[in-house]
Write a protein that holds these residues in place. Sequence first.
Motif, mmCIF file in Angstrom:
data_model
loop_
_atom_site.group_PDB
_atom_site.id
_atom_site.type_symbol
_atom_site.label_atom_id
_atom_site.label_comp_id
_atom_site.label_asym_id
_atom_site.label_seq_id
_atom_site.Cartn_x
_atom_site.Cartn_y
_atom_site.Cartn_z
ATOM 1 N N LYS A 1 0.833 -1.219 0.000
ATOM 2 C CA LYS A 1 0.000 0.000 0.000
ATOM 3 C C LYS A 1 0.863 1.263 0.000
ATOM 4 O O LYS A 1 0.355 2.367 -0.110
ATOM 5 C CB LYS A 1 -0.918 0.002 1.229
ATOM 6 N N ASN A 2 2.173 1.104 0.143
ATOM 7 C CA ASN A 2 3.090 2.241 0.142
ATOM 8 C C ASN A 2 3.354 2.718 -1.283
ATOM 9 O O ASN A 2 3.204 1.959 -2.237
ATOM 10 C CB ASN A 2 4.424 1.850 0.789
ATOM 11 N N THR A 3 3.810 3.951 -1.400
ATOM 12 C CA THR A 3 4.221 4.452 -2.708
ATOM 13 C C THR A 3 5.554 3.809 -3.076
ATOM 14 O O THR A 3 6.285 3.312 -2.201
ATOM 15 C CB THR A 3 4.400 5.986 -2.694
ATOM 16 N N TYR A 4 5.897 3.845 -4.345
ATOM 17 C CA TYR A 4 7.185 3.316 -4.795
ATOM 18 C C TYR A 4 8.327 4.005 -4.034
ATOM 19 O O TYR A 4 9.256 3.351 -3.566
ATOM 20 C CB TYR A 4 7.343 3.509 -6.307
ATOM 21 N N GLU A 5 8.246 5.324 -3.889
ATOM 22 C CA GLU A 5 9.304 6.079 -3.217
ATOM 23 C C GLU A 5 9.488 5.652 -1.769
ATOM 24 O O GLU A 5 10.596 5.682 -1.248
ATOM 25 C CB GLU A 5 9.014 7.587 -3.278
ATOM 26 N N ASP A 6 8.405 5.259 -1.097
ATOM 27 C CA ASP A 6 8.465 4.834 0.302
ATOM 28 C C ASP A 6 8.606 3.327 0.464
ATOM 29 O O ASP A 6 8.555 2.808 1.579
ATOM 30 C CB ASP A 6 7.212 5.308 1.058
ATOM 31 N N CYS A 7 8.773 2.625 -0.626
ATOM 32 C CA CYS A 7 8.859 1.162 -0.582
ATOM 33 C C CYS A 7 10.109 0.726 -1.354
ATOM 34 O O CYS A 7 11.223 0.966 -0.917
ATOM 35 C CB CYS A 7 7.568 0.560 -1.154
ATOM 36 N N CYS A 8 9.920 0.141 -2.502
ATOM 37 C CA CYS A 8 11.042 -0.398 -3.275
ATOM 38 C C CYS A 8 12.020 0.675 -3.740
ATOM 39 O O CYS A 8 13.207 0.395 -3.908
ATOM 40 C CB CYS A 8 10.518 -1.197 -4.461
#
Length: 120
Positions: free
Chosen positions: A8-15
């Motif tokens: 559920k996280n954004t790409y920037e806050d995840c991968c």
Amino acid sequence: MNCYCGTKNTYEDCCGIFHKNGGKTTTAEQLMRSRYSAFVLANGDYLMQTHHKSTRPLKEKKAIVEWAKSVQWLKLEVVESTVDTVNFNAYFLENGTADVISENSKFVKESNIWFYLGLA
């Protein structure tokens, strides 16, 4: 938009974090998810960097990137995850035909960094 890996996280806050820090993940599942996102983005450098040196397919990097670009990635489904294995399904379209990669992946941790090793 949610991360390519399905959280559920954004790409920037995840991968995106792991793509920027060289794959320094806390778990094997995080590494697998970040590698899936790298396939979606055709990030061959990250795929090679996070593949264990004993099984790293350097000669196949160009072909892997070309294939990753040629398909439309649909979604990632993590079926089961343990400390060092991740069973997953990666869904994609290739030439308009739906397909899936089902894999039970093995990971190894060296010097506190996780690497993809291969099939479990």
